[in-house]
Enzyme design. Structure first.
Site, PDB file in Angstrom:
ATOM      1  N   CYS A  66       3.482  10.211  10.196  1.00  0.00           N
ATOM      2  CA  CYS A  66       3.467   9.015   9.140  1.00  0.00           C
ATOM      3  C   CYS A  66       2.125   8.483   9.011  1.00  0.00           C
ATOM      4  O   CYS A  66       1.822   7.978   9.996  1.00  0.00           O
ATOM      5  CB  CYS A  66       4.722   7.876   9.713  1.00  0.00           C
ATOM      6  SG  CYS A  66       6.038   8.474  10.628  1.00  0.00           S
ATOM      7  N   ARG A 116       5.204   7.899  19.162  1.00  0.00           N
ATOM      8  CA  ARG A 116       3.666   7.480  18.942  1.00  0.00           C
ATOM      9  C   ARG A 116       2.940   6.822  20.232  1.00  0.00           C
ATOM     10  O   ARG A 116       3.857   6.218  21.212  1.00  0.00           O
ATOM     11  CB  ARG A 116       3.655   6.180  18.026  1.00  0.00           C
ATOM     12  CG  ARG A 116       4.172   6.535  16.649  1.00  0.00           C
ATOM     13  CD  ARG A 116       4.599   5.439  15.852  1.00  0.00           C
ATOM     14  NE  ARG A 116       3.618   4.337  15.457  1.00  0.00           N
ATOM     15  CZ  ARG A 116       2.721   4.456  14.428  1.00  0.00           C
ATOM     16  NH1 ARG A 116       2.862   5.406  13.690  1.00  0.00           N
ATOM     17  NH2 ARG A 116       1.959   3.638  14.060  1.00  0.00           N
ATOM     18  N   HIS A 121       0.839  -1.198   0.162  1.00  0.00           N
ATOM     19  CA  HIS A 121       0.011   0.046  -0.085  1.00  0.00           C
ATOM     20  C   HIS A 121       1.008   1.360   0.023  1.00  0.00           C
ATOM     21  O   HIS A 121       2.059   1.266   0.252  1.00  0.00           O
ATOM     22  CB  HIS A 121      -1.165  -0.062   1.084  1.00  0.00           C
ATOM     23  CG  HIS A 121      -0.286   0.043   2.569  1.00  0.00           C
ATOM     24  ND1 HIS A 121       0.251  -0.912   2.953  1.00  0.00           N
ATOM     25  CD2 HIS A 121      -0.062   1.080   3.267  1.00  0.00           C
ATOM     26  CE1 HIS A 121       0.823  -0.843   4.234  1.00  0.00           C
ATOM     27  NE2 HIS A 121       0.715   0.562   4.472  1.00  0.00           N
ATOM     28  N   GLU A 164       5.140  -0.714   2.385  1.00  0.00           N
ATOM     29  CA  GLU A 164       4.676   0.544   1.868  1.00  0.00           C
ATOM     30  C   GLU A 164       5.516   1.112   0.903  1.00  0.00           C
ATOM     31  O   GLU A 164       6.805   0.577   0.680  1.00  0.00           O
ATOM     32  CB  GLU A 164       4.569   1.512   2.923  1.00  0.00           C
ATOM     33  CG  GLU A 164       3.924   0.986   4.300  1.00  0.00           C
ATOM     34  CD  GLU A 164       3.979   2.296   5.218  1.00  0.00           C
ATOM     35  OE1 GLU A 164       2.940   2.420   5.864  1.00  0.00           O
ATOM     36  OE2 GLU A 164       4.979   2.930   5.337  1.00  0.00           O
TER      37      GLU A 164
END
Length: 277
Positions: free
Chosen positions: A128, A112, A93, A196
Site C-alpha cells: 500500500c 507493517r 491525495h 486517499e
C-alpha cells in the site's frame, strides 16, 4: 447521504486547496521529482520525535494532491498529506493498494514495520503506497487509463522497495488488474492519518511462475501467504490488528472478488469512485 466531512472535501476548488495549503506545488510548477529537498530541520520537527531516520526521509516524497474527482491539483509531501490537521481541512491525495496472488490463489499479506510512521505493526494487503507526482506515475493526460498505468508503475516500484521483488519479475511473471477506486479517511496514531482515493490493484502470477520475495525490514515486519479462509481466521483473532483501508476493502469487496480470481472480467475496470466517507 454524504457526511459533513465529504461535503467539505467536495466543496474545495483547486484554488481553495492551494490557498489552504501553500506548501502544495501547483501541477504546472511541480518539480517532477520523487522527493522534495529535505534539510536537517526536518528531522527536528516535533511530529517526527522518536521516529526512524529513513522513514522521516520518505516523508519528503511528493504525493499527488487531488480534488474530489481524482483530478491532480499539484504535489504535496507525504508529511503534508498525512497530518490529520491538514486532512481535517480536506487535503486529499492518490494511493494504491496491491493484492498479490500466487498460482494457488493465495494472497501475500504484510505486517507493517514498527519503524513506519503511520499505522506501524498493522497487518495489511501486499503493498500500500502512493503514486508520486512524476510523469510516469501521475497519468499526465488525465485519462483514467493513464492514471491506472501510473498507479501500476508506482506499484512495481514499491513492491521492490518494500518486499524486494525485482521490477523485472513483476513486469514479466504476472498481470495487474485494476478493480476500482475507493475514497476513505482514517486517523492513525496521533498526529497522522490517511485521506486517499485508493486504486485497488490485483496481481495474479502466471501459471508456473514465482516471485523472489525478500522484505525490507525497515518497511515490513512480517509477511505470509494466506487462503481466503485463513484470512478470515486472522480477522477473528483479537490479537491481530489491521489497517483501516484493508478492513474496508475486505468488508466491501475482497472475498467476492477472490472467488472470481480465475476470471476478473466482470469486476475489473470499474470507472466509479466508491465513497466511504
Amino acid at each position: 447521504m454524504s457526511s459533513a466531512y465529504a461535503e467539505i472535501v467536495k466543496g474545495l476548488s483547486d484554488n481553495d486547496v492551494l490557498e489552504l495549503f501553500p506548501e502544495v506545488i501547483p501541477l504546472k510548477k511541480r518539480p517532477n521529482t520523487h522527493s522534495s529537498d529535505s534539510s536537517a530541520e526536518d528531522a527536528k520537527d516535533k511530529v517526527f520525535f522518536g521516529h526512524d531516520d529513513e522513514q522521516i526521509r520518505l516523508m519528503n516524497e511528493n504525493c499527488i494532491v487531488l480534488d474530489w474527482n481524482d483530478e491532480a491539483i499539484g504535489a504535496g509531501t507525504k508529511k503534508l498529506c498525512h497530518l490529520m490537521s491538514n486532512i481535517e481541512k480536506g487535503l486529499l491525495h492518490r494511493a494504491f493498494s496491491v493484492f498479490l496472488f500466487n498460482e494457488r490463489g493465495e494472497l501475500l499479506l504484510q505486517q507493517r514495520a514498527s519503524e513506519k510512521i503511520t499505522f506501524p505493526d498493522l497487518w495489511t494487503n501486499t503493498c500500500c503506497s502512493h503514486p508520486l507526482c512524476v510523469d510516469d506515475e501521475l497519468g499526465v493526460d488525465g485519462s483514467l487509463a493513464e492514471k491506472v498505468q501510473g498507479a501500476i508503475n508506482a506499484a512495481v516500484r514499491k513492491l521492490e522497495h518494500e518486499l524486494g521483488i525485482p521490477q523485472s519479475e513483476t513486469r514479466t511473471r504476472g498481470r495487474f488488474h485494476f478493480l476500482n477506486r475507493i475514497h476513505y479517511m482514517a486517523p492513525s496514531n496521533e498526529p497522522w492519518g490517511e485521506h486517499e482515493i485508493d486504486y485497488i490493484l490485483f496481481y495474479r502470477l502466471c501459471k508456473g511462475q514465482e516471485l523472489s520475495v525478500a522484505p525490507n525490514v525497515n518497511e515490513v515486519r512480517d509477511s505470509k501467504w494466506v487462503s481466503a479462509e485463513q484470512l478470515k481466521q486472522m480477522f477473528s483473532d483479537p490479537n491481530l490488528k489491521f489497517t483501516p483501508w484493508f478492513k474496508l476493502i475486505c468488508e466491501s469487496y475482497l472475498f467476492q472478488w477472490w472467488e472470481q480470481l480465475s476470471d476478473l472480467s466482470k469486476v475489473e475496470n470499474d470507472p466509479r469512485i466508491h465513497r466511504m466517507l
